[in-house]
Design an enzyme around this catalytic site. Structure first.
Site, PDB file in Angstrom:
ATOM      1  N   GLY A 294       4.813  22.362   9.998  1.00  0.00           N
ATOM      2  CA  GLY A 294       6.018  21.614  10.349  1.00  0.00           C
ATOM      3  C   GLY A 294       7.195  21.881   9.431  1.00  0.00           C
TER       4      GLY A 294
ATOM      5  N   THR B 197      12.465   9.069  10.303  1.00  0.00           N
ATOM      6  CA  THR B 197      11.873   7.721  10.334  1.00  0.00           C
ATOM      7  C   THR B 197      10.365   7.720  10.099  1.00  0.00           C
ATOM      8  OG1 THR B 197      11.547   7.907  12.734  1.00  0.00           O
ATOM      9  CG2 THR B 197      13.592   6.868  11.965  1.00  0.00           C
ATOM     10  N   ALA B 198       9.704   8.854  10.383  1.00  0.00           N
ATOM     11  CA  ALA B 198       8.233   8.883  10.329  1.00  0.00           C
ATOM     12  C   ALA B 198       7.702   9.609   9.100  1.00  0.00           C
ATOM     13  CB  ALA B 198       7.672   9.524  11.593  1.00  0.00           C
ATOM     14  N   GLY B 199       8.596  10.138   8.248  1.00  0.00           N
ATOM     15  CA  GLY B 199       8.161  10.758   6.994  1.00  0.00           C
ATOM     16  C   GLY B 199       7.296  11.985   7.192  1.00  0.00           C
TER      17      GLY B 199
ATOM     18  N   HIS C  12      10.478  13.866   8.323  1.00  0.00           N
ATOM     19  CA  HIS C  12      10.973  13.290   9.576  1.00  0.00           C
ATOM     20  C   HIS C  12      11.777  12.057   9.176  1.00  0.00           C
ATOM     21  CE1 HIS C  12      10.832  10.920  13.305  1.00  0.00           C
ATOM     22  NE2 HIS C  12      10.487  12.037  13.942  1.00  0.00           N
TER      23      HIS C  12
ATOM     24  N   HIS D 277       0.830  -1.196   0.000  1.00  0.00           N
ATOM     25  CA  HIS D 277       0.000   0.000   0.000  1.00  0.00           C
ATOM     26  C   HIS D 277       0.874   1.259   0.000  1.00  0.00           C
ATOM     27  CE1 HIS D 277      -3.195   2.785   1.034  1.00  0.00           C
ATOM     28  NE2 HIS D 277      -4.071   1.808   0.917  1.00  0.00           N
TER      29      HIS D 277
END
Lengths: 297, 297
Positions: free
Chosen positions: A162, A169-171, A167, A81
C-alpha cells in the site's frame, strides 16, 4: 476443510450500533463462524473471533474493512489501548488441517487486498514477516496513529503493502500470522508478591527465560495469593509443562510451592495432550490413537 | 447425535469368506461406521469395532447375527480363546453424547431382540447387570460352550433373556455395557521380571490394588525390559495418572524407575486431559475451554 482462526481488533468500542454493523458484516459471510466478540469502552476497541477456511475468512475480513473504514475516524478516536488503524490488527492462527505457512500466505493475500481496495498501508508482523523490527506487534505500533505519518517516512518503516503515507481516517493495519496464545496463570502457596515477580522474571524471554513466555507477577488481593501470570505465545516450542516445572523449581528456591494453575479462555487440545505425554513418559504415541480423532477421520 | 461404540467378538477367525460376509453385513447398515476389524486364526475369533447411534447399532448387530448364526457351528469350533457363543460377546461403550445408562438400555434392547429372533439365550454383563456373579465376563464364560448346557441348569445361571438351554450351534451370547478399555503398558528400567510381577500384583484389583486395574508382569525379551501390562477398565474412576504414579512408587521400592509408558490402540481424549489437569494442578478448568470443543459446538 482447514480451520483457521482470525481475531481482528477494531478501534471502536463505544458506539454499539457501529459494533453491531461490524459483527453483521462478518456474520453474513458464507463459510465463516463468529465464535465470540467483545467491546471495551475504556479501550474504545472491539475484538472479534472468527473461524473458517482461508478463502471465506479473507471475504469476512474485507467485509469488515468495508464497514469499518467509512465508520471510524481515528483523528477523533480516543482510548486507552494503543492503535495505528481503524482495523488495527488482524492475526491468522492455524487450528486444524492448516499450517503456519498457510496462515502466512493468507496474511500476505489479505494484506495485498486491503492495500489495493482501501488504499490503506499494511505492515506484516510475527510469522508473516522476516523483518526482525516487525516481529513484535508492540514495535510496529509504537508511536500509534498520531505518530504514524512521521514513522512511515523514517528509515525502515515503509509499509509492506500500500501507500507510503497513512490513510487519512483509517491509519494503517498490522496483519500477520501467529500460533494460538495460551493465557496461563500459576498461583503460589504464598502472599509474597516479590516471589511471584522474581519467578516471572526468571521464566520470561525478555529477561533471559524461555523463548515463548511472557510473564509478570501479580497479587490476587481478595485471596492473598501471589500469581505468576503468563502468556505462552508458542505452546509447541515452549510447552506448558516445561513452564509449570520451571515455576515449581524456582518457587522451591524461596520455600514456596504451587497452589494451582489455571487456563484463562481457550487452550488447544494438543497442549494438554503434550503435557499428558510428558508426565506419563508416553512413547510411540500419536494423535491417531486418540479415539475422538479416529471417529472424525 | 450420540456416538456409541460396540465391539462384537465373533467365533470365526479362520475362514476369510465368512469373515468378509460378517463385515459386509455390518458395513451395509445405514448410520453405522466400521472403524476396524481383525481376525486371529489361533484364537479362531474376529473382533469388529463399530460406531453409531443406538438404533443403527442395534440393526447392525442383528444383521451380524443373521449372518453368523447359520455360518458358525460351535460344535466344530476350535480355538485358543474361551467362548460360549457364535456371536460371543457384544459390549456397548458410551463415547460422546451418550451415557452409560443409554448403553445399558441399548444392551437390554439388543439382548431381548437376539433372544426372540434367534432363540439364543443371552447373559447380561458388566454395567448392564446388577447380578455380581455376572459382572465379570470371565465368570459368565467359565465352562465355555462345551460346559454351557450343564452350567445353565445350575442354580443362578438361568439366562437373562431367551431359552433355558443353549442354542444347538450358536450357544449363548454375553451382551452388556462398559466403559472404554485402555490398554496401557509401563516399561521399567530393569530386566527383572519379578519386579514387574510384584508391581502388577500391588496395583491390580484382584490382589488388593486399584478398583479398575487388571495387570500382569511380562518380559519384553528382545529389549530385555520388564513390563507392567495393564488394562484400565474405567479411566474415569481409576485415572491413568494414578496408575502411573503408583507404579513409580512401587518400582522405587526395588530401586527401579519407569523407562516409558505406552498406550496400545485407542485412548479417549478425556483420559489424557485428566492427566494434564492432574500434573499441572489445573483448577476451574472445563472441557468447554478446549478450543476444538468450542469449534464443534
Amino acid at each position: 476443510m482447514a480451520i483457521i482462526e482470525t481475531i481482528p481488533n477494531v478501534s471502536e468500542g463505544r458506539r454499539p450500533e457501529v459494533v453491531e454493523r461490524l459483527v453483521a458484516a462478518v456474520r453474513g459471510t458464507p463459510g465463516v463462524r463468529l465464535l465470540d466478540y467483545s467491546s471495551d469502552a475504556s479501550h474504545n476497541r472491539s475484538v472479534l473471533t472468527l473461524v473458517g477456511d482461508g478463502a471465506p475468512l479473507k471475504n469476512a475480513i474485507l467485509a469488515l474493512y468495508e464497514t469499518a473504514v467509512p465508520a471510524i475516524d481515528l483523528r477523533a478516536h480516543r482510548g486507552e489501548h494503543p492503535r495505528v488503524g481503524a482495523v488495527d490488527v488482524v492475526p491468522f492462527v492455524p487450528i486444524e488441517g492448516a499450517t503456519m505457512a498457510d496462515c502466512v500466505a493468507l496474511a500476505h493475500d489479505v494484506a495485498a487486498a486491503v492495500a489495493s481496495r482501501f488504499g490503506i498501508p499494511v505492515y506484516l508482523y510475527e510469522e508473516a514477516t522476516n523483518n526482525p523490527a516487525r516481529k513484535n506487534l508492540e514495535d510496529v505500533r509504537r508511536g500509534e496513529f498520531e505518530g504514524l505519518a512521521a514513522k512511515m517516512t523514517s528509515p525502515g518503516w515503509a509499509p509492506d503493502f500500500g501507500p507510503a503515507t497513512p490513510h487519512e481516517t483509517a491509519g494503517a493495519s498490522v496483519i500477520g500470522a501467529r500460533m494460538p496464545l495460551i493465557a496461563y496463570n500459576i498461583n503460589l502457596n504464598t502472599d509474597r508478591l516479590d516471589v511471584a515477580r522474581r519467578i516471572a522474571a526468571a521464566i520470561r524471554h525478555s529477561s533471559g527465560g524461555l523463548r515463548y513466555v511472557k510473564a509478570m507477577g501479580v497479587m490476587l488481593e481478595d485471596r492473598r495469593v501471589a500469581q505468576v501470570s503468563i502468556n505462552l505465545t508458542n505452546f509447541q516450542k515452549t510447552p506448558i509443562h516445561r513452564v509449570f516445572d520451571l515455576v515449581a523449581r524456582e518457587a522451591a528456591r524461596y520455600g514456596v510451592s504451587i497452589l494451582e494453575s489455571e487456563v484463562i479462555g481457550l487452550i488447544p487440545n494438543a497442549a494438554l495432550v503434550a503435557a499428558a505425554e510428558h508426565y506419563l513418559q508416553l512413547e510411540r504415541f500419536g494423535p491417531a490413537q486418540i479415539l475422538e480423532n479416529k471417529l472424525r477421520d
